[in-house]
Design a protein around this motif. Structure first.
Motif, mmCIF file in Angstrom:
data_model
loop_
_atom_site.group_PDB
_atom_site.id
_atom_site.type_symbol
_atom_site.label_atom_id
_atom_site.label_comp_id
_atom_site.label_asym_id
_atom_site.label_seq_id
_atom_site.Cartn_x
_atom_site.Cartn_y
_atom_site.Cartn_z
ATOM 1 N N LEU A 222 0.793 -1.230 0.000
ATOM 2 C CA LEU A 222 0.000 0.000 0.000
ATOM 3 C C LEU A 222 0.828 1.284 0.000
ATOM 4 C CD1 LEU A 222 -2.768 -0.918 2.620
ATOM 5 C CD2 LEU A 222 -3.044 -0.792 0.135
ATOM 6 N N ALA A 223 1.934 1.301 0.700
ATOM 7 C CA ALA A 223 2.542 2.571 1.106
ATOM 8 C C ALA A 223 3.473 3.173 0.065
ATOM 9 C CB ALA A 223 3.301 2.383 2.419
ATOM 10 N N ASP A 224 3.563 4.505 0.112
ATOM 11 C CA ASP A 224 4.672 5.219 -0.529
ATOM 12 C C ASP A 224 5.895 5.185 0.382
ATOM 13 O OD1 ASP A 224 3.012 6.094 -2.671
ATOM 14 O OD2 ASP A 224 2.264 7.734 -1.428
ATOM 15 N N ARG A 225 5.610 5.154 1.685
ATOM 16 C CA ARG A 225 6.688 5.190 2.683
ATOM 17 C C ARG A 225 6.202 4.455 3.932
ATOM 18 N NH1 ARG A 225 8.278 9.808 6.081
ATOM 19 N NH2 ARG A 225 6.537 10.900 5.095
ATOM 20 N N ILE A 226 7.113 3.711 4.563
ATOM 21 C CA ILE A 226 6.790 2.956 5.766
ATOM 22 C C ILE A 226 7.597 3.511 6.930
ATOM 23 C CG2 ILE A 226 6.877 0.688 6.897
ATOM 24 C CD1 ILE A 226 6.668 -0.563 4.103
ATOM 25 N N LEU A 227 6.909 3.756 8.044
ATOM 26 C CA LEU A 227 7.568 4.123 9.293
ATOM 27 C C LEU A 227 7.493 2.912 10.213
ATOM 28 C CD1 LEU A 227 6.054 7.694 9.824
ATOM 29 C CD2 LEU A 227 8.207 7.079 8.706
ATOM 30 N N VAL A 228 8.630 2.296 10.473
ATOM 31 C CA VAL A 228 8.685 1.119 11.335
ATOM 32 C C VAL A 228 8.848 1.595 12.766
ATOM 33 C CG1 VAL A 228 9.881 -1.029 11.849
ATOM 34 C CG2 VAL A 228 9.738 -0.230 9.488
ATOM 35 N N LEU A 229 7.890 1.234 13.629
ATOM 36 C CA LEU A 229 7.951 1.626 15.028
ATOM 37 C C LEU A 229 8.646 0.548 15.848
ATOM 38 C CD1 LEU A 229 4.529 3.300 15.894
ATOM 39 C CD2 LEU A 229 6.560 4.280 14.834
ATOM 40 N N SER A 230 9.358 1.002 16.859
ATOM 41 C CA SER A 230 9.991 0.082 17.806
ATOM 42 C C SER A 230 8.945 -0.491 18.749
ATOM 43 C CB SER A 230 11.046 0.838 18.615
ATOM 44 O OG SER A 230 10.399 1.813 19.437
ATOM 45 N N GLY A 231 9.355 -1.452 19.593
ATOM 46 C CA GLY A 231 8.490 -1.915 20.664
ATOM 47 C C GLY A 231 8.230 -0.793 21.663
ATOM 48 N N ARG A 232 7.227 -0.998 22.498
ATOM 49 C CA ARG A 232 6.819 0.032 23.456
ATOM 50 C C ARG A 232 7.969 0.424 24.381
ATOM 51 N NH1 ARG A 232 2.476 -2.388 25.687
ATOM 52 N NH2 ARG A 232 3.636 -3.091 27.487
ATOM 53 N N PRO A 233 8.159 1.734 24.616
ATOM 54 C CA PRO A 233 7.409 2.861 24.034
ATOM 55 C C PRO A 233 7.815 3.108 22.591
ATOM 56 C CG PRO A 233 9.142 3.688 25.483
ATOM 57 C CD PRO A 233 9.152 2.190 25.626
ATOM 58 N N GLY A 234 6.803 3.335 21.740
ATOM 59 C CA GLY A 234 7.032 3.427 20.310
ATOM 60 C C GLY A 234 7.775 4.685 19.895
ATOM 61 N N VAL A 236 10.048 5.993 15.972
ATOM 62 C CA VAL A 236 10.374 5.560 14.610
ATOM 63 C C VAL A 236 11.768 4.945 14.619
ATOM 64 C CG1 VAL A 236 10.734 6.267 12.232
ATOM 65 C CG2 VAL A 236 8.891 7.295 13.564
ATOM 66 N N ALA A 237 11.810 3.630 14.416
ATOM 67 C CA ALA A 237 13.091 2.932 14.388
ATOM 68 C C ALA A 237 13.727 2.985 13.005
ATOM 69 C CB ALA A 237 12.906 1.474 14.814
ATOM 70 N N ARG A 238 12.873 3.074 11.971
ATOM 71 C CA ARG A 238 13.394 3.089 10.609
ATOM 72 C C ARG A 238 12.350 3.660 9.669
ATOM 73 N NH1 ARG A 238 15.391 -2.185 7.039
ATOM 74 N NH2 ARG A 238 16.158 -0.998 5.250
ATOM 75 N N GLU A 239 12.797 4.385 8.676
ATOM 76 C CA GLU A 239 11.923 4.910 7.627
ATOM 77 C C GLU A 239 12.310 4.254 6.305
ATOM 78 O OE1 GLU A 239 11.509 9.115 5.289
ATOM 79 O OE2 GLU A 239 11.523 9.203 7.477
ATOM 80 N N ILE A 240 11.309 3.700 5.599
ATOM 81 C CA ILE A 240 11.584 2.943 4.377
ATOM 82 C C ILE A 240 10.790 3.527 3.218
ATOM 83 C CG2 ILE A 240 11.463 0.682 3.268
ATOM 84 C CD1 ILE A 240 11.576 -0.566 6.051
ATOM 85 N N PRO A 241 11.439 4.168 2.253
ATOM 86 C CA PRO A 241 10.727 4.532 1.022
ATOM 87 C C PRO A 241 10.401 3.260 0.237
ATOM 88 C CG PRO A 241 12.825 5.730 1.249
ATOM 89 C CD PRO A 241 12.838 4.608 2.239
ATOM 90 N N VAL A 242 9.179 3.150 -0.255
ATOM 91 C CA VAL A 242 8.760 1.959 -0.996
ATOM 92 C C VAL A 242 8.980 2.226 -2.484
ATOM 93 C CG1 VAL A 242 6.841 0.420 -1.513
ATOM 94 C CG2 VAL A 242 7.118 1.338 0.795
ATOM 95 N N PRO A 243 9.790 1.412 -3.155
ATOM 96 C CA PRO A 243 10.247 1.740 -4.515
ATOM 97 C C PRO A 243 9.342 1.260 -5.635
ATOM 98 C CG PRO A 243 11.386 -0.213 -3.763
ATOM 99 C CD PRO A 243 10.463 0.203 -2.639
#
Length: 273
Positions: A222-234, A236-243
């Motif tokens: 679905l995404a143009d871009r993904i924000l991967v959240l860490s475990g709690r407390p959340g 942004v652990a990583r930002e991924i542009p979807v190619p």
């Protein structure tokens, strides 16, 4: 499920997007205090990201990492314990028509027809029928609900109820659509059809979408871009542009080497987190 191709007369006419982010989340924390024990639970800490107008962004993370809390804050249902949230340059203090929300369950009123559910908000606000009826007709066509306008929710399949819920969220023409795992309760075939339908509807309306999911393949599809959240407390652990381009078919992505590579990388991110 049949994917309904959008007729030309339903294409949205959209102004050029602003160069400034539409949504800005700056160093946000959210803590919940148990009124009985006084125990503090940190759902989010040092959360920061920005979303441009017209983007489709997925918040991806394990259960309990604070994904739904982010949507509650953006809706104005909750206020941050620290940090700032801005939409269109202004602080978010309460819910507003500029932000539509779709929950995990369709939550349609069982005593209302599909049409009356979709048009509930403008009717409640006193919008003239001459304004909201054409919008409702376009959304009903866009979501493949033609012929079911007068049906009760219990007469619809789960996927059709969720399409009605999405149409209800879009009827007020919000600039931002917030979606909290809306397809999680659907079977695999219906879910895939809904995902494809959502991409078509998003292109038609030009809405900015923030979509919460714990499903890696759904986010990549679905995404143009993904924000991967860490475990709690959340955070942004990583930002991924979807190619991948926006005209996507799931069957084509499965044979794309980049799809498999990104999925493996995200799985490793989850394991490391």
């Amino acid at each position: 499920m049949t994917v309904h191709i959008l007729p030309p007369d339903l294409q949205a006419t959209r102004p050029p997007p602003s160069p400034d982010p539409l949504i800005v989340v700056e160093d946000v924390a959210k803590r919940f205090v148990d009124g009985r024990t006084g125990r503090v639970t940190a759902a989010l800490e040092h959360l920061s990201f920005a979303i441009r107008e017209g983007e489709f962004v997925c918040l991806l993370g394990p259960s309990g990492c604070g994904k739904s809390s982010v949507l509650d804050l953006l809706c104005g249902f909750e206020q941050p314990s620290a940090g700032r949230i801005r939409v269109e340059g202004g602080p978010v203090r309460e819910p507003g028509p500029d932000r539509g929300i779709v929950f995990q369950e369709a939550l349609l009123f069982p005593w209302l027809s599909v049409l009356d559910n979709i048009t509930f908000a403008p009717r409640l606000a006193g919008v003239p029928a001459a304004l909201y009826r054409p919008r409702a007709a376009r959304l009903i066509a866009l979501m493949g609900l033609d012929g079911f306008e007068n049906h009760a929710p219990y007469e619809l399949s789960g996927g059709m109820r969720q399409r009605a819920a999405i149409a209800r969220a879009w009827i007020s023409e919000p600039r931002i659509l917030l979606m909290d795992e809306p397809f999680g309760a659907l079977d695999a075939q219906t879910r895939l059809g809904m995902q494809e339908q959502l991409l078509i509807a998003r292109e038609a309306t030009g809405a900015t979408v923030l979509f919460v999911t714990h499903d890696i393949e759904e986010a990549l599809f679905l995404a143009d871009r993904i924000l991967v959240l860490s475990g709690r407390p959340g955070r942004v652990a990583r930002e991924i542009p979807v190619p991948f381009g926006r005209s996507r078919r799931y069957s084509a992505l499965l044979t794309d080497e980049r799809f498999g590579r990104l999925k493996r990388e995200i799985v490793e991110e989850f394991r490391a987190g």
